[in-house]
Write an enzyme that holds these catalytic residues in place. Sequence first.
Site, short mmCIF file in Angstrom:
data_model
loop_
_atom_site.label_atom_id
_atom_site.label_comp_id
_atom_site.label_asym_id
_atom_site.label_seq_id
_atom_site.Cartn_x
_atom_site.Cartn_y
_atom_site.Cartn_z
N SER A 172 0.85 -1.19 0.00
CA SER A 172 0.00 0.00 0.00
C SER A 172 0.89 1.24 0.00
O SER A 172 1.75 1.37 -0.86
CB SER A 172 -0.96 -0.04 1.20
OG SER A 172 -1.88 1.03 1.14
N THR A 173 0.74 2.11 0.98
CA THR A 173 1.49 3.36 1.02
C THR A 173 2.99 3.09 1.01
O THR A 173 3.50 2.35 1.84
CB THR A 173 1.13 4.16 2.28
OG1 THR A 173 -0.29 4.29 2.34
CG2 THR A 173 1.76 5.53 2.26
N HIS A 199 -2.29 -1.13 -3.51
CA HIS A 199 -3.33 -0.12 -3.33
C HIS A 199 -2.84 1.19 -3.91
O HIS A 199 -1.82 1.74 -3.48
CB HIS A 199 -3.64 0.08 -1.84
CG HIS A 199 -4.07 -1.18 -1.16
ND1 HIS A 199 -3.86 -1.41 0.19
CD2 HIS A 199 -4.70 -2.29 -1.63
CE1 HIS A 199 -4.35 -2.60 0.51
NE2 HIS A 199 -4.86 -3.15 -0.57
N MET A 289 -0.45 1.16 5.23
CA MET A 289 -1.27 1.46 6.39
C MET A 289 -2.35 0.40 6.57
O MET A 289 -2.87 -0.14 5.60
CB MET A 289 -1.91 2.84 6.20
CG MET A 289 -2.78 3.31 7.35
SD MET A 289 -3.34 5.01 7.11
CE MET A 289 -4.25 4.87 5.57
N ASP A 292 -4.43 -5.02 5.98
CA ASP A 292 -4.81 -5.85 4.85
C ASP A 292 -3.72 -6.89 4.56
O ASP A 292 -2.56 -6.54 4.36
CB ASP A 292 -5.05 -4.98 3.61
CG ASP A 292 -5.54 -5.78 2.42
OD1 ASP A 292 -6.16 -6.83 2.62
OD2 ASP A 292 -5.29 -5.32 1.27
#
Length: 358
Positions: A172-173, A199, A289, A292
Amino acid sequence: MHTIRVLVVDDSNVSRMMLTHILEQDPGIRVIGAVGDGQAALDFVNRHAADVVLMDIHMPGMDGFEATRRIMETHPVPIIVCTATANPTEIATTFRVLEAGALACVQKPVGPEHPGFDCEAAAIREAVRLMSEVKVVRRWARARLAPPPAPARPADTAPVAAEVTFIGIGASTGGPQALQEILAGLPGRFPVPILVVQHIAPTFLPGLAEWLNQTTGLKVQIGAYGVCPLPGHVYLAPDDFHMGISRGGRILLTREAPQHHLRPAVSYLFRSLADVCGPAAVGVLLTGMGKDGAAELKLMKERGAITIAQDQESSVVHGMPGEAIALGGVTHILPADRIADVLVSVIRRRNGAQEGHV
């Protein structure tokens, strides 16, 4: 409560006013400056203490890439790329700013009349809040002073030494940077297909694929239903679809309900690999973050798979991998720059690949 001080950098006066308005809808954010080019941004951060820089790319004079590089070499500040570009080739250029030290990319809203404006505005504020907490350092200081230790021998701790058929990666991030570093460290003739859930804002996915194609030796593409994944190919989960693997070894895409409020979800991919492949899979959970994929990485480990989590030091946000570590779902905790070596070692030992192929 600390107020987050933001510098907005965009060559359009209209965009600067719009972004300022968006940011200051959050009482915890204050725009302390708005400038129109990279040189002005560099001068500003040299004189003022900004917590975050919201940076456009295409500007006259010094562009966003050069400004980011210079800022990270002199007065490092968390930088978020904010662009409205939709062309995949131009978005691939945007990802070069991540190489220069920017932390994230967000979509610049078209305007208040656009149907996606509120969601895009909220995403910008969320990115600013999150990135303001990231500690950045000068780019030249990031090099390791001593070579990292040799990776552990993954096969020694794996419950079953099965031949690896798929590698799944979730991020993600901060993920694009880590993903690029890992894929660039793999040989072009890597003998196992790689499935990735990253993501990212929808408009950036084609550009991400293009950038990874340009900067790694692997073939990177957006996954399509029914495709039989090929060795040395990387398949990115498409926007708004979960991606998994069928019993017959083909890509599955589904619009099933979001997991952890996300679609695609890393959780779906890892659960699919655990169910279908068991010990014949490797799971890698990178910076991001939330949680998941954390529980499902543990499930993969319980089914005999090797599982890897990115370490805290090299993660932009250690939420997802940190959660997996806390659950006891990780075989190896590694910095991003060591993960490719471990994957090569795993395949060499598990699959009996020849030296020239992996």
